[in-house]
Design an enzyme around this catalytic site. Structure first.
Site, PDB file in Angstrom:
ATOM      1  N   THR A 159      28.387 -65.306  92.461  1.00 34.62           N
ATOM      2  CA  THR A 159      29.704 -65.484  93.083  1.00 34.62           C
ATOM      3  C   THR A 159      29.586 -65.103  94.556  1.00 34.62           C
ATOM      4  OG1 THR A 159      30.942 -65.067  91.059  1.00 34.62           O
ATOM      5  CG2 THR A 159      32.049 -64.470  93.113  1.00 34.62           C
ATOM      6  N   ASP A 189      37.947 -63.548  87.359  1.00 35.60           N
ATOM      7  CA  ASP A 189      38.748 -62.671  88.220  1.00 35.60           C
ATOM      8  C   ASP A 189      38.940 -63.223  89.630  1.00 35.60           C
ATOM      9  OD1 ASP A 189      35.817 -62.156  88.333  1.00 35.60           O
ATOM     10  OD2 ASP A 189      36.404 -60.871  90.017  1.00 35.60           O
ATOM     11  N   THR A 209      32.817 -59.145  92.596  1.00 33.54           N
ATOM     12  CA  THR A 209      31.843 -59.996  91.923  1.00 33.54           C
ATOM     13  C   THR A 209      31.428 -59.276  90.646  1.00 33.54           C
ATOM     14  OG1 THR A 209      29.516 -60.729  92.014  1.00 33.54           O
ATOM     15  CG2 THR A 209      30.150 -59.018  93.576  1.00 33.54           C
ATOM     16  N   HIS A 211      31.343 -59.328  86.080  1.00 29.55           N
ATOM     17  CA  HIS A 211      31.842 -59.858  84.809  1.00 29.55           C
ATOM     18  C   HIS A 211      33.368 -59.979  84.905  1.00 29.55           C
ATOM     19  CE1 HIS A 211      31.430 -59.680  80.152  1.00 29.55           C
ATOM     20  NE2 HIS A 211      32.257 -60.630  80.560  1.00 29.55           N
TER      21      HIS A 211
HETATM   22  N1  GLY Z   1      33.296 -62.774  88.797  1.00 24.14           N
HETATM   23  C1  GLY Z   1      33.246 -64.174  88.638  1.00 24.14           C
HETATM   24  C2  GLY Z   1      33.631 -64.625  87.309  1.00 24.14           C
HETATM   25  O1  GLY Z   1      33.535 -63.878  86.337  1.00 24.14           O
HETATM   26  O2  GLY Z   1      34.048 -65.749  87.186  1.00 24.14           O
END
Ligand code: GLY
Length: 288
Positions: A159, A189, A209, A211
């Protein structure tokens, strides 16, 4: 300006390369500031550079859904206001962050999803692409390995995000392809205000950035802004946010941020997070 190219587990041999990509993007953003552009303009430019760079999981190089398509999430936040624009599960466009900026400037709705986001983008003059225009050999190989059961699905890192201060206002921008082999329609997110992207001139600004589901569970961006509004040290806030992510929901990820005076902070609990910091007076730092 501070930029990231994603928290993850880059092999050590590739880390300098990704740090260089972040530095290039941060320099492009600072060039916008140097020419009199706003923090909002600078974060958009830095993220566009990273969306064009196939090494990162955003724009070209984005990871694929379970069905082998590309669906993109992006958001941009203006600390003045604050104002916000985002798109999620957007079908392929070269620069989702530019579409998010158009959402912000349209000054109506804050977040558009999927077909509605595509329709908004087309109406504002953006050119729709096929998934194949954004899919790289590396992303396809990884997706095929997941489909064959030879690699794990899920969050691949990569990301991208940027945070800038122009002396008056703060801005933050984040863009991502999300998780490898994600369910169509899955949203992380990054495009959600107060989760992966946040800016408030009264406090600070951040791009996260990691999970996405875990960051969403904690509304971590909002927690960060509340800590910055109290005047906490920006590096300590970044470290505390990632510690909270691990302690509360067993999450992994990272953050780059600026406080309301433009002082930087960053942290991650993954093996790597490519990043770069560049100031208007020519100071630079980068790492991964
Ligand atoms: N942090 C990027 C996603 O989980 O989409």
């Amino acid at each position: 300006m501070i930029v990231h190219g994603g928290a993850g587990a880059l092999p050590p041999a590739r880390r300098a390369d990704h740090a260089e990509g972040c530095l290039r993007a941060a320099r492009a953003g600072v060039a916008v500031l140097g020419a009199g552009g706003s923090a909002l303009d600078a974060t958009q430019r830095a993220v566009e550079v990273l969306e064009d760079d196939p090494r990162f999981n955003a724009g070209r190089g984005a990871c694929l859904t379970r069905d082998g398509e590309v669906e993109l999430d992006a958001a941009i936040a203006d600390g003045a206001g604050p104002r916000y624009g985002g798109v999620c599960a957007l079908p392929p466009f070269a620069h989702p962050i530019a579409v998010a900026r158009a959402v912000l400037e349209a000054n109506g709705h804050v977040l558009y999803a999927a077909h509605g986001a595509r329709e908004f983008a087309l109406r504002h003059g953006f050119e729709a692409l096929s998934s194949s225009a954004l899919i790289t050999e590396a992303a396809l190989a990884r997706w095929r390995a997941v489909q064959a059961g030879e690699a794990e699905a899920g969050w691949p890192g990569g990301t991208v995000g940027a945070v800038a201060f122009d002396g008056r206002h703060l801005a933050a921008a984040t863009s991502t392809g999300g998780m490898m082999n994600k369910h169509p329609g899955r949203v992380g997110d990054s495009p959600i205000p107060g989760a992966g992207t946040v800016a408030d001139d009264a406090a600070g600004a951040a791009s996260l950035t990691g999970h996405g589901e875990r960051i969403l569970q904690l509304s971590l961006g909002a927690w960060i802004v509340a800590a910055l509004e109290r005047g906490d040290d920006p590096m300590a806030v970044a470290e505390a946010a990632i510690a909270r992510l691990a302690a509360r929901v067993d999450g992994t990820g990272g953050v780059v941020l600026l406080d309301r005076r433009g002082r930087p902070g960053w942290a991650h609990n993954t093996p790597s997070m490519s990043r770069a910091w560049v100031s208007l007076d020519g100071q630079e730092a980068s790492g991964a």
